[in-house]
Design a protein around this motif. Structure first.
Motif: not given
Length: 289
Positions: A243-255
């Motif tokens: 599974l690959l999901i684009e996210t933001s650097e700030r949100q990445a830990p939560h993803t």
């Protein structure tokens, strides 16, 4: 105003100085480049005038032109449909690398929250095709499926992902997919909305006013849809699937946390030049990084 297209070639018609001036006065940072693209795309002077008026009114350049450049391809972009961003090319590159490493000869790829279908179309092009056994031309090296909840996006995606390339479905996340795909998906690639609801108003007007809110709004912290995708992934991924999901650097830990809470071994990939962050998760039996 900004756009995601490359500068036009030197062979493009020279823009009218008055057109450049109008675009610049409307706040278009790349007014000369945009003018060249408008002149090169318009079929008649009336067409050019109408396109210019729409751009000055704040419509995204890609919706005005009817296309966006993405991974070196022209992707059709209809009015009211989310415009593919250049940073998402990194997501395609990461998925393509995993497709090439897949164990099956024709891996199953699902482009969820597909919008225009840009990710799936670019991925199919990136991994290429092979001559089929009947000599009828190239057949795709992946079994591609794409889905979106927005009817306008689905119509647009079907232009970019024709039947010879893949299938496009309408519906809410996994509900849109054929049940026969459960447990068969090798690569699940997702560009879900991840803008926090309260931040929608901070987006450029061309995005917040002319792109569908469902393609932007990720809920209170921006991660509602990502969590839903992660929660359902295990039922759809094949053994060793990703599974690959684009996210933001700030949100990445939560993803990352959402992936791990749902049984995936997860890690980050990023590209500073594109300001791109992707979280990758491996299902049971898959390699980790």
């Amino acid at each position: 105003m900004s756009h995601h297209l490359s500068s036009p070639s030197s062979a493009a018609p020279a823009p009218l100085p008055s057109l450049v001036a109008r675009l610049r006065a409307a706040g278009c940072v790349f007014a000369e480049d945009e003018a060249e693209l408008l002149v090169a795309t318009a079929r008649t002077p009336c067409d050019l005038a109408a396109m210019t008026d729409r751009r000055i009114a704040g419509f995204p350049l890609e919706q005005v032109l009817g296309w966006a450049e993405f991974c070196g391809r022209r992707i059709a972009v209809d009015p009211g449909v989310f415009v593919p961003r250049r940073r998402t090319e990194f997501l395609v590159g990461q998925a393509a690398a995993l497709v090439r490493a897949a164990r099956r000869p024709r891996p199953v790829v699902v482009d969820l929250c597909c919008g225009t279908g840009a990710v799936g179309a670019a991925l199919a092009a990136a991994v290429g095709g092979r001559a089929d056994d009947l000599g009828g031309g190239p057949s795709p090296l992946i079994e591609l499926h794409a889905a979106d909840i927005e009817p306008a996006a689905v119509r647009c995606a079907r232009r970019n992902v024709p039947p010879a390339t893949g299938r496009v479905y309408e519906g809410d996340l996994y509900d849109a997919l054929p049940p026969g795909l459960r447990g068969r998906v090798d690569i699940l690639v997702v560009n879900a909305p991840y803008v926090p609801t309260d931040a929608i108003g901070l987006l450029p007007p061309e995005a917040r006013d002319h792109e569908p809110r469902v393609a932007l709004d990720g809920g209170a912290d921006g991660l509602d849809v990502q969590r839903r995708v992660a929660a359902g992934a295990a039922r759809w991924l094949a053994p060793g699937g990703h599974l690959l999901i684009e996210t933001s650097e700030r949100q990445a830990p939560h993803t990352l946390d959402a992936f791990r809470r749902n049984g995936l071994r997860a890690w980050l990939a990023g590209d500073e030049d594109l300001c791109a962050t992707v979280v990758i998760g491996a299902g049971s039996g898959g390699p980790s990084s």
